[in-house]
Scaffold this motif. Structure first.
Motif, short mmCIF file in Angstrom:
data_model
loop_
_atom_site.label_atom_id
_atom_site.label_comp_id
_atom_site.label_asym_id
_atom_site.label_seq_id
_atom_site.Cartn_x
_atom_site.Cartn_y
_atom_site.Cartn_z
N GLY A 36 0.80 -1.23 0.00
CA GLY A 36 0.00 0.00 0.00
C GLY A 36 0.82 1.27 0.00
N LEU A 37 2.14 1.14 0.13
CA LEU A 37 3.02 2.32 0.10
C LEU A 37 3.76 2.37 -1.23
CD1 LEU A 37 4.21 4.80 1.62
CD2 LEU A 37 6.07 3.28 2.35
N TYR A 38 3.68 3.52 -1.88
CA TYR A 38 4.30 3.73 -3.19
C TYR A 38 5.32 4.86 -3.09
CZ TYR A 38 0.39 0.96 -4.88
OH TYR A 38 -0.49 -0.05 -5.10
N ALA A 39 6.21 4.92 -4.07
CA ALA A 39 7.13 6.07 -4.15
C ALA A 39 7.40 6.37 -5.62
CB ALA A 39 8.42 5.79 -3.40
N ALA A 40 7.56 7.65 -5.92
CA ALA A 40 7.85 8.06 -7.30
C ALA A 40 8.69 9.34 -7.29
CB ALA A 40 6.55 8.27 -8.07
N GLY A 41 9.33 9.58 -8.42
CA GLY A 41 10.14 10.79 -8.58
C GLY A 41 11.55 10.61 -8.06
N ASP A 42 12.16 11.73 -7.68
CA ASP A 42 13.58 11.72 -7.29
C ASP A 42 13.89 10.79 -6.12
OD1 ASP A 42 14.47 13.43 -9.24
OD2 ASP A 42 14.54 15.21 -7.98
N MET A 43 12.90 10.48 -5.29
CA MET A 43 13.18 9.67 -4.09
C MET A 43 12.98 8.17 -4.32
SD MET A 43 9.91 10.08 -1.55
CE MET A 43 10.40 8.60 -0.67
N ALA A 44 12.46 7.77 -5.48
CA ALA A 44 12.21 6.34 -5.74
C ALA A 44 13.34 5.78 -6.59
CB ALA A 44 10.88 6.16 -6.44
N SER A 45 13.55 4.46 -6.50
CA SER A 45 14.83 3.90 -6.97
C SER A 45 14.98 3.73 -8.48
CB SER A 45 15.06 2.55 -6.29
OG SER A 45 14.07 1.63 -6.74
N VAL A 46 13.99 4.11 -9.29
CA VAL A 46 14.17 3.98 -10.74
C VAL A 46 15.26 4.98 -11.18
CG1 VAL A 46 13.06 4.03 -13.00
CG2 VAL A 46 11.72 3.41 -10.96
N PRO A 47 16.39 4.49 -11.71
CA PRO A 47 17.54 5.38 -11.89
C PRO A 47 17.38 6.39 -13.03
CG PRO A 47 18.05 3.20 -12.73
CD PRO A 47 16.69 3.12 -12.11
N HIS A 48 18.10 7.51 -12.90
CA HIS A 48 18.20 8.54 -13.95
C HIS A 48 16.83 8.96 -14.45
CE1 HIS A 48 22.66 7.84 -15.11
NE2 HIS A 48 22.42 7.21 -13.98
N ASN A 49 15.84 9.09 -13.56
CA ASN A 49 14.50 9.27 -14.15
C ASN A 49 14.08 10.72 -14.38
OD1 ASN A 49 11.91 8.63 -11.70
ND2 ASN A 49 13.86 9.56 -11.33
N TYR A 50 14.84 11.66 -13.85
CA TYR A 50 14.61 13.08 -14.15
C TYR A 50 13.14 13.50 -14.03
CZ TYR A 50 19.43 13.36 -15.77
OH TYR A 50 20.80 13.32 -15.83
N MET A 51 12.80 14.66 -14.59
CA MET A 51 11.43 15.18 -14.46
C MET A 51 10.42 14.28 -15.16
SD MET A 51 9.82 18.83 -15.62
CE MET A 51 9.95 18.48 -17.36
N LEU A 52 10.77 13.82 -16.35
CA LEU A 52 9.79 13.00 -17.08
C LEU A 52 9.55 11.67 -16.37
CD1 LEU A 52 7.95 12.80 -19.52
CD2 LEU A 52 9.87 11.91 -20.86
#
Lengths: 583, 77
Positions: free
Chosen positions: A379-395
């Motif tokens: 039930g806990l999600y994360a997105a953007g600069d704090m989530a671990s998908v690398p080099h993901n920038y603004m887009l």
């Protein structure tokens, strides 16, 4: 002289509930909230923000372009996945990167429909530029200063419930370990808000206030200083796992201004990073650990400092670059150069490297998420600069925020509220308010300054084991001072005090994760003098840091089998950043 | 320990003659990501109460009367 209506500490606690709580209204957050609402229009979605969603987050003033646009005709999702895999020394969860690469074009079209324009060429096609080592992914945004306004229009249209000036401080979980909600405190009154939620999405930005700028000010010019790592700290205390925190973020910045040099903007026009001879020394200006290592080496060598060079370009070209750099993203840059009478046509711009931080937007250090933006807490999600998908920038923040929003709405449909222990709220109130109960002690700016000065002294790469151990010992002393002696006089200072606790948590995590990975990897980001070589046999893996029985712990996690194969001869393409001497 | 306050020249300057805070305008105070602007009890106008800035400029860009100016502060100059 402050008006008494502001910053006076008020005793109070209210409680609300919702289906989906989104924490952070910068980039990923608004998109997550919009998508959750689209997915289930009946869902009650709350967007909580420490500042004001109108101008919050890293793109407060705008953004000059998309740094990782995978656009049909220019690149395929598979090519992008391969490039990011190589740029990260192979330590990548490819499934999440592939999902981003497949989804991001539809998000570009959606942003376009919001009124955010992207540069097109004379044929009406997107005018994508090459900045990466291998592929072509950079798309300028001529009206990038309108991003936040466009997002806000969408939030208004969706009649989104927005709570500004509430800082989330801790997550609530139930007995089963599932997410139950969050506790927040008003940044101007210190009143508490307990939000019960079936699903929570963390979009709280980078840990951009970790190392200390050398300017004499606590806040740099690069990262929005509100991004103090609160999301990393909250995820940690809730028991979520955090990935590859030793892969620090370090940026090339304009010296003294401490803001971005934006080689991604100027590069496609012919500008480049040069040494004091005006010569190129790196193959490619795309930020990777290997590139930063060459940057660092050049700074230390007799050929430093390093400059952004534009003075070989035609005056009209420079004018075009100036228009972009001085109006979008960080307009004070123009003012900085004007004060110094720096003219890009004549002068090179002196650069430096930033202090350290965590940020998956540019490197790979974040709360671990899978390809549905799910953390290790149900039930806990994360997105953007704090989530671990690398080099993901603004887009990536927009795209993965959308993924999180949709999946969280689905999760909320299938789950009821999770019960939590009321004692957890009482405990958190006591922790938060402790600095307000003291008459005397150390103000939060001094706790923060000392923490961050120690981070610079001991944790800035190259990483030396003995220095890390000393730094940990000093930080333990600061923690004692923070827990027993920190004092604030109003609600604004209390916000800074809470940020100081996040910063100290991040500093401890940075040290712990760095000492765990006994090899060197990602160029400068994790360069250990005691373990100078890359050790694929033992360390070709993610590291996950988490709180186990109250103690900071690290473990290895195998890299999932690649969905996009990388040929043996391609694997080290990013290791060859230095320009080779011509024969 | 008693506290001391060290002087610091702040980057955000508000032109009192142009500021319309007395008419209820709160735009700069609302948009600031770091929440450093406040209303002065003495003048009724907005001013920078906390020297905690990252020079992002929404206060200047969004001010309806052009009263706010963000300067590069001395230590960065």
């Amino acid at each position: 002289m402050t008006s008494p209506s502001f910053d006076t500490i008020v005793d109070g606690l209210s409680e609300v509930d919702c289906d989906v709580l989104v924490i952070g209204g910068g980039t990923a957050g608004p998109m997550a909230a919009l998508k959750a609402k689209q997915k289930n229009p009946k869902a009650k979605v709350i967007l909580l923000e420490k500042a004001n969603v109108k101008r919050s987050g890293a793109i407060s003033m705008g953004m000059d372009g998309l740094n990782n646009a995978v656009i049909p005709g220019y690149a395929t999702p598979e090519q992008y996945v391969k490039e990011i895999t190589i740029a990260n020394d192979g330590i990548v969860d490819q499934k999440a990167v592939l999902k981003y690469a497949q989804n991001c074009y539809s998000i570009i079209e959606e942003l376009d429909s919001f009124g955010i324009r992207f540069q097109k060429n004379e044929n009406g096609d997107f005018d994508v530029k090459k900045v990466h080592h291998i592929g072509t992914y950079v798309l300028p945004m001529p009206n990038g200063e309108t991003v936040k306004k466009a997002l806000y229009r969408q939030l208004r249209r969706a009649q989104m419930l927005i709570s500004n000036r509430y800082m989330a401080t801790r997550l609530l979980t139930g007995k089963s370990g599932r997410i139950a909600g969050a506790i927040a405190v008003n940044t101007r009154t210190a009143e508490f808000l307990v939000i019960k939620a079936k699903a929570v999405i963390l979009c709280m930005g980078a840990a951009g206030r970790l190392g200390l700028p050398t300017s004499g000010y606590m806040f740099g010019t690069y990262e929005n200083a509100a991004n103090s790592g609160d999301g990393y700290a909250m995820a940690y205390h809730a028991g979520a796992k955090l990935a590859n925190l030793e892969c620090f973020q370090i940026n090339p910045l304009i010296k003294d201004y401490n803001g971005p040099a934006c080689a991604y903007v100027a590069g496609p026009f012919g500008a480049y990073t040069a040494n004091n001879e005006g010569k190129r020394f790196i193959e490619c200006d795309y930020w990777s650990g290997q590139m930063m290592l060459e940057f660092f080496n050049e700074l230390q060598s007799g050929k430093g400092p390093v400059f952004l060079k534009l003075n070989h370009l035609h005056s009209d070209t420079v004018g075009e670059i100036e228009t972009i750099l001085h109006t979008v993203e960080r307009p004070t840059r123009g003012l900085f150069h004007e004060n110094r009478k720096t003219d890009y046509r004549k002068d090179m711009v002196e650069m430096h490297i930033s202090e350290i931080g965590f940020c998956s937007g540019h490197s790979a250090s974040g709360v671990f998420v899978d390809d549905f933006a799910r953390t290790t807490i149900p039930g806990l999600y994360a997105a953007g600069d704090m989530a671990s998908v690398p080099h993901n920038y603004m887009l990536g923040a927009f795209t993965n925020g959308a993924v999180a929003g949709e999946d969280a709405a689905e999760f909320a449909l299938n789950h009821d509220f999770e019960a939590f222990d009321a004692a957890d709220v009482k405990l958190e109130q006591a922790r938060v308010l402790a600095p307000t109960k003291r008459e005397d002690g150390i103000p939060p700016n001094q706790i923060e300054y000392k923490t961050r000065r120690l981070v610079n002294d001991y944790f800035q790469p190259p990483k030396v084991t003995r220095k890390f151990e000393l730094g940990q010992a000093r930080l333990a002393e600061v923690r004692e001072d923070m827990e027993n002696n920190m004092v604030v006089t109003n609600a604004h200072e209390l916000m800074r005090a809470l940020e100081a606790t996040s910063i100290l948590d991040c500093a401890d995590m940075a040290a712990h994760a760095s000492l765990y990975r006994a090899e060197s990897r990602w160029g400068l980001y994790h360069l250990r003098t005691d373990h100078p070589d890359k050790d694929n046999e033992n360390w070709f893996c993610h590291t996950l840091l988490s709180k186990q029985d109250g103690k900071m712990t690290s473990e290895k996690k195998a890299v999932d089998p690649y969905v996009v194969p990388v040929a043996e001869e391609e694997k080290d393409l990013y290791d060859k950043q230095r320009i080779r001497a011509s024969a | 320990m008693p506290f001391a306050h060290s002087p610091s020249a702040v980057p955000v300057v508000v032109d009192d003659a142009k500021c319309i805070a007395e008419k209820g305008c709160r735009v700069c105070i609302d948009v600031c990501p770091l929440d450093v602007l406040r209303l002065s009890d003495e003048t009724g106008k907005a001013y920078m109460a906390y020297d905690e800035c990252w020079y992002c400029m929404p206060c200047e860009a969004d001010c309806p009367t052009g009263a706010v100016k963000v300067n590069i502060p001395y230590l960065l100059k």
